[in-house]
Design a protein around this motif. Structure first.
Motif, short mmCIF file in Angstrom:
data_model
loop_
_atom_site.label_atom_id
_atom_site.label_comp_id
_atom_site.label_asym_id
_atom_site.label_seq_id
_atom_site.Cartn_x
_atom_site.Cartn_y
_atom_site.Cartn_z
N LEU A 174 0.66 -1.29 -0.06
CA LEU A 174 -0.06 0.02 0.07
C LEU A 174 0.79 1.13 -0.11
CD1 LEU A 174 -2.59 -1.27 2.45
CD2 LEU A 174 -3.06 -0.31 0.23
N LYS A 175 1.78 1.26 0.83
CA LYS A 175 2.89 2.47 1.09
C LYS A 175 3.29 2.53 -0.35
CE LYS A 175 6.02 3.99 4.21
NZ LYS A 175 7.58 4.00 4.18
N ALA A 176 3.74 1.47 -1.25
CA ALA A 176 4.60 1.88 -2.36
C ALA A 176 3.69 2.21 -3.57
CB ALA A 176 5.13 0.32 -2.64
N VAL A 177 2.49 1.88 -3.23
CA VAL A 177 1.42 2.10 -4.53
C VAL A 177 0.28 2.99 -4.43
CG1 VAL A 177 0.01 0.71 -6.48
CG2 VAL A 177 1.73 -0.52 -5.09
N ALA A 178 0.09 3.28 -3.19
CA ALA A 178 -1.17 3.84 -2.96
C ALA A 178 -1.04 5.37 -3.61
CB ALA A 178 -1.60 4.12 -1.48
N ARG A 179 -2.00 6.05 -4.02
CA ARG A 179 -1.92 7.29 -4.42
C ARG A 179 -1.83 8.44 -3.38
NH1 ARG A 179 0.26 8.44 -7.58
NH2 ARG A 179 0.68 6.74 -8.90
N PRO A 180 -1.21 9.45 -3.04
CA PRO A 180 -1.64 10.44 -1.96
C PRO A 180 -3.07 10.50 -1.93
CG PRO A 180 -0.22 11.44 -3.93
CD PRO A 180 -0.65 9.97 -4.20
#
Ligand code: ADP
Ligand code: MG
Length: 711
Positions: free
Chosen positions: A587-593
């Motif tokens: 999630l940290k790597a992929v999630a958008r702001p």
């Protein structure tokens, strides 16, 4: 003030009298349904009330009442319930008795009726005794059409004696949900209304409420002893209201979005509802700091301040009010253009009642619910306070019994500081006769009463509250028509599946919501990849790690830490220990702001966070994309550019994170084809790949896939 009792004026109300009903006020004989009766009702509506047409549901309810059927009318606040008994009152002989719990509104109604020439009066604790006597004398002499009474009156012997012998043609019970313990506004004074009918000559009953819950309805029918009632649910739709949910992930973001929305309203009126007094204080302060003129309103403020603010709002000298749900009763400012919910209410009933204060004038108005996944916890806390688990009530009783009937401070019964629900727990012991309470002091009245604690009843109330909260949250998360959801919930059938005029409906033709839905989709696929890797590592099928539903919820909530991850449906402690961290890492790597997920406020704008970085021309292309136009030649025509320029724009938008999926731009088959040809490796040179794949794929498509993989 003394009411002047109007005498029947010549031709009124006899002119509207329905001859079939004449002279049979208390007779059980039923008149047949007749459109002549309804036609007369229509005339009365026009001539007396000045309304050209019935509102949805009114004609049906009035017909049923004129047929002397017991009737339950469920219509929203402002839907026009009063007319449903006022018109029949004009058309039938005898007196219509109206029970209402709201003394101030009772007076308003009487004044309004009198202003229209309808002889009406009220009896309640605010009316002086000699005036009450006069009113009853007028009723006895058939000089009144409608008599409004407070429910407590039926407990007074003198009043009941005066009623005896009066020709009462109809008993109207307004705000009928007050009779139900399942309702949000149970009033003990309503409890004994059930046997009133029998004591006043058994007239038919019309019960009216805005509460939709089927359970409350059943309770009303049972407690009032309605006989084969006609139940009408109607008029819940408010076509001029635009419903939307803006999903946000932090308080800060919520606040910013609300400020933007309020600024855009310029000097139109708006109400911002908050879940607690504290929140009202915080939001008011922040808005004021941001230069938005507004005032706070909650029940903790002195009466004078509240009145002053309410008046200023009514007079338009104050445009924005930040309030708890204490603000609203009796507010009917017609031109509120927006009702904003900073916090999710406890039920759709509460939400609709509050949101419904927008646009009473029939002009367009917006109802926006700001929702963050963790908003639920505030509501759960309130449920915990109001409806503690039955086992906790039993615990509290045991702790109390240990004091052997001695009076103790309520604190002594807590097993932790500020235990939520302790008051409710003690109250339920008091209600079941096991304890007595005065202020903070509590004592057991019986030491052997554990078995008489109604644990099933307590659990049922608790469950009930959670179910209402679930319905509210489903609304907040809905990706389909919000209006349809509301109408379904309220049992108002026969509506369109998609209204075309709410957040999801507007978004389904493109726009930020669609984009965000796709962003979630992309995230979901990433999470699946993580799941697959973990499943392979542990040699278990993927669903053993997490179900698809859990991954969807994860993509939606985008938890950032353990606490938030545990809030995802399907992630328990043990599962978290075993698998949580790798998913958090994904999630940290992929999630958008984080940003508002669905909001009409930004309808034609790119997502706020990325918007700033984009040139006007890129924004223009993004806006086409958000409108659902994804075919590259069409985009090129629309913008008057070459396809190469559009591909270049799309690439930049993908790199900037404003476009998060290739859906619509490149077909799934083509993506699969390219993936196979490259074994998933990054694409370096396009030409060899193009040669290899031939006409099955274009340079543009290859280019977009390369950019997408490299982002
Ligand atoms: P409720 O009790 O359902 O909240 P009210 O009976 O107080 O609603 O009615 C709300 C408003 O709608 C009132 O101002 C009333 O005069 C108005 N109203 C009721 N029926 C009609 C109608 N058929 N046409 C126009 N206005 C109506
Ligand atoms: Mg009403």
């Amino acid at each position: 003030m003394r009411y002047q009792i109007l005498r029947r004026e010549p031709g009124f109300p006899r002119a509207y009298k329905c001859s079939r009903l004449a002279g049979v006020p208390n007779a059980p004989t039923a008149a047949r349904p007749s459109s002549p009766a309804l036609a007369k009702a229509g005339h009365a509506l026009r001539d007396v009330f000045g309304f050209g047409e019935f509102r949805p549901g009114q004609a049906a309810v009035i017909s049923a009442v004129l047929e002397r059927r017991d009737t339950l009318a469920v219509m929203p606040t402002g839907g026009g319930k009063s007319v449903c008994y006022q018109v029949p009152a004009l058309l039938s002989d005898g007196l219509t008795l109206v029970v209402s719990p709201l003394l101030a509104l009772m007076k308003d109604q009487v004044d309004a009726l009198r202003a229209m020439g309808v002889p009406a009066a009220a009896i309640n604790s605010t009316v002086p005794v000699d005036e009450q006597r006069q009113v009853l004398a007028d009723a006895a002499e058939d000089r009144l059409r409608l008599l409004y009474v407070a429910p407590e009156r039926f407990g007074a012997g003198g009043f009941m004696a005066a009623l005896r012998g009066l020709p009462i043609s109809l008993l109207a019970i307004d705000e009928a949900h007050c009779i139900s313990q399942w309702g949000h506004d149970f009033r003990p004074s309503y409890r004994d209304l059930g046997d009133v009918r029998g004591r006043i000559g058994s007239p038919p009953i019309v019960a009216l409420t805005a509460t939709a819950d089927p359970r409350v309805r059943d309770d009303i029918i049972a407690r009032l002893g309605l006989r084969e009632p006609v139940v009408h649910v109607a008029g819940f739709d408010r076509p001029n209201l635009v419903f939307e949910v803006a999903r946000v992930s932090s308080l800060k973001e919520k606040f910013e979005a609300i400020s933007t929305q309020l600024r855009a309203l310029k000097d139109e009126s708006a109400i911002v509802y908050c879940g607690t007094r504290k929140r009202v204080e915080e939001v008011t302060d922040s808005l004021q700091r941001a230069g938005i003129k507004c005032a706070r309103y909650h029940a903790g403020m002195p009466d004078e301040d509240r009145k002053r603010i309410q008046d200023a709002f009514a007079r338009d000298s104050l445009r924005v009010i930040v309030a708890t749900n204490a603000f609203g009763m009796g507010i009917d400012k017609p031109d509120v253009r927006a009702v904003v919910h900073h916090d999710m209410p406890d039920s759709l009933e509460s939400y609709y009642q509050e949101a419904g204060r927008a646009g009473r004038d029939g002009e367009p108005a917006t109802c926006t619910l700001y929702y963050a996944a963790r908003d639920r916890s505030l509501r759960e806390f309130f449920i915990e306070m109001a409806h503690p688990e039955a086992s906790r009530v039993v615990d509290v009783y045991r702790r109390l019994v240990a004091f052997n009937g001695e009076r103790v401070h309520i604190r002594e019964l807590m097993d932790q500081e500020d235990e939520p629900g302790i008051n409710a727990a003690v109250q339920s012991l008091v209600d079941s006769g096991l304890a007595a309470r005065r202020g903070y002091m509590v004592a057991a009245l019986r030491l052997d009463g554990e078995a008489s604690i109604d644990t099933a009843g307590l659990e049922e109330h608790r469950e009930h509250s959670f179910r209402k909260l679930d319905a509210m949250e489903n609304y907040a998360r809905s990706r389909t028509c919000l209006r349809a959801r509301i109408l379904d919930y309220f049992g108002d059938s026969g509506h369109e599946l998609a209204c075309g005029n709410c957040g999801p409906c507007r978004a389904s033709v493109g726009g930020p919501a669609a984009e965000h839905a796709e962003a979630e989709d992309g995230l979901f696929h990433e999470l699946r990849a993580t799941r697959k890797a973990l499943a392979e590592r542990d040699g278990v099928p993927p669903f053993v790690v997490f179900s698809d539903a859990t991954l969807r919820d994860m993509a939606r909530k985008q938890p950032r830490n353990r606490m938030e991850m545990l809030n995802v449906s399907g992630v328990g402690q043990v599962k978290f220990e075993r698998y949580g961290e790798p998913f958090l890492a994904t999630l940290k790597a992929v999630a958008r702001p984080a940003r508002p997920e669905r909001t009409v406020l930004y309808a034609r704008e790119p997502a706020a966070t990325d918007g700033a970085k984009l040139t006007p021309s890129l924004r223009e292309t993004l806006s086409l994309y958000n409108d659902g136009i994804r075919d590259i030649p069409t985009m090129a025509r629309a913008r008057g550019f070459s396809t190469a320029t559009i591909v270049n724009h799309l690439s930049q938008l993908i790199m900037a994170g404003a476009i998060t999926t290739l859906d619509g731009l490149v077909s799934a088959e083509t993506i699969a084809l390219v993936a196979k040809a490259t074994s998933g490796k990054p694409i370096e040179k396009l030409t060899p790949l193009k040669e290899q794949l031939g006409d099955r794929v274009s340079f543009e498509e290859l280019h977009l896939i390369r950019v997408y993989r490299a982002r």
